[in-house]
Enzyme design. Sequence first.
Site, PDB file in Angstrom:
ATOM      1  N   LYS A  81       0.839  -1.198   0.000  1.00  0.00           N
ATOM      2  CA  LYS A  81       0.000   0.000   0.000  1.00  0.00           C
ATOM      3  C   LYS A  81       0.868   1.239   0.000  1.00  0.00           C
ATOM      4  O   LYS A  81       1.929   1.274   0.634  1.00  0.00           O
ATOM      5  CB  LYS A  81      -0.906   0.029   1.241  1.00  0.00           C
ATOM      6  N   VAL A 184     -20.693   7.665   0.375  1.00  0.00           N
ATOM      7  CA  VAL A 184     -21.335   7.510  -0.933  1.00  0.00           C
ATOM      8  C   VAL A 184     -20.438   8.058  -2.039  1.00  0.00           C
ATOM      9  O   VAL A 184     -20.892   8.719  -2.962  1.00  0.00           O
ATOM     10  CB  VAL A 184     -22.742   8.154  -0.972  1.00  0.00           C
ATOM     11  N   GLY A 185     -19.146   7.754  -1.927  1.00  0.00           N
ATOM     12  CA  GLY A 185     -18.217   8.079  -3.004  1.00  0.00           C
ATOM     13  C   GLY A 185     -18.350   7.069  -4.127  1.00  0.00           C
ATOM     14  O   GLY A 185     -19.432   6.537  -4.391  1.00  0.00           O
ATOM     15  N   SER A 186     -17.238   6.765  -4.789  1.00  0.00           N
ATOM     16  CA  SER A 186     -17.272   5.870  -5.949  1.00  0.00           C
ATOM     17  C   SER A 186     -17.875   4.514  -5.602  1.00  0.00           C
ATOM     18  O   SER A 186     -18.726   3.999  -6.328  1.00  0.00           O
ATOM     19  CB  SER A 186     -15.858   5.690  -6.495  1.00  0.00           C
TER      20      SER A 186
END
Length: 350
Positions: A81, A184-186
């Site tokens: 990451k 409630v993004g992508s």
Amino acid sequence: MANGWGFPDFDDHEGVHLFTDPASGLQAIIAIHSTALGPAAGGARFWHYADSGRAITDALRLSRGMSFKNAMAGLDLGGGKGVILAAKQGDTITTEQLQAFGRAVESLGGQYVTAEDVGMSEARMKVIAGETKYVSGLPVASGAAGGDPGPYTAHGVYLGVKAAAKRALGSDDMTGVHVAIQGVGSVGGGLAKLLAKDGAKLTLADVDAARASALAAELGGETVAAGAILGVEADIFSPNALGAILTEATIPTLTAKVVAGGANNQLATRADYARLHERGILYAPDYVINAGGIINVGLEYLGQGDEAEVMTRIAKIPSRLNEVWDESDRTGAPAAEVADSIARRLIGRS
């Protein structure tokens, strides 16, 4: 050595690299958990942290999660990451910082392969790709594997939510099923649209309240304040924002029968595995349900198929979840613990 170097989340990581570039102002961390199955793949996120220790902890947790996610998804990839530190909330990453990060990735000689995560995009991946070939999630032709992983993650989470509903609620018909979605993004936004088509009842929350309100108006859902979503009386709670939201304090407040969402590292500590399990709440381990995005960009990087192959592999997410839940039922162990055990076996760390 699982607690080495003073970081409880250090899990025999193969490498933790700290980068600075004074000219651009870049400060970044690349954590490589395992390369047992292949190069350590995992997105880079651009985020503001209260201090560098929290950024390192996030990189450690997320890279381990990527090892487990890639193993459980059957990909020839290890886990890593990238975390790029924003100096303050609301900062925008510069072209120069993206280029410097690309050079940092290149310096690792292919041990780490980067892609999109929070705060990144296809366009930003293209800038990084100008400095290194160890990058995925680039714009691709129609029908090819690759591109923005968000919609693929959302699709996999949607399939996992339906599988969880069938197991815990008795049916995968989502008509009237109340789903509380945090973020409630992508991913969360994509999930909400898919569930709305199925007739689910939606309650949405996001740190960007205007975004949540606009989506709720579009889909016929309701909204609550970001801090109130865990307490909403719903059938399913779906966390799709940042991690560590299921804790000793929040787990007792849940009324949902299911927790199934796309956020990474939803459970704050290992002790929370048992806390959630003891409440009888069905948990979809995050790195199993949210693997759609890495399947997409992973196959892009490996050159192992087209979009049809991506969708075929994403369609296997429900069966992997059921494998975990079946073993949890047989052994009495929490689903999160079962998933960790399976993943560790797959990477040779059982």
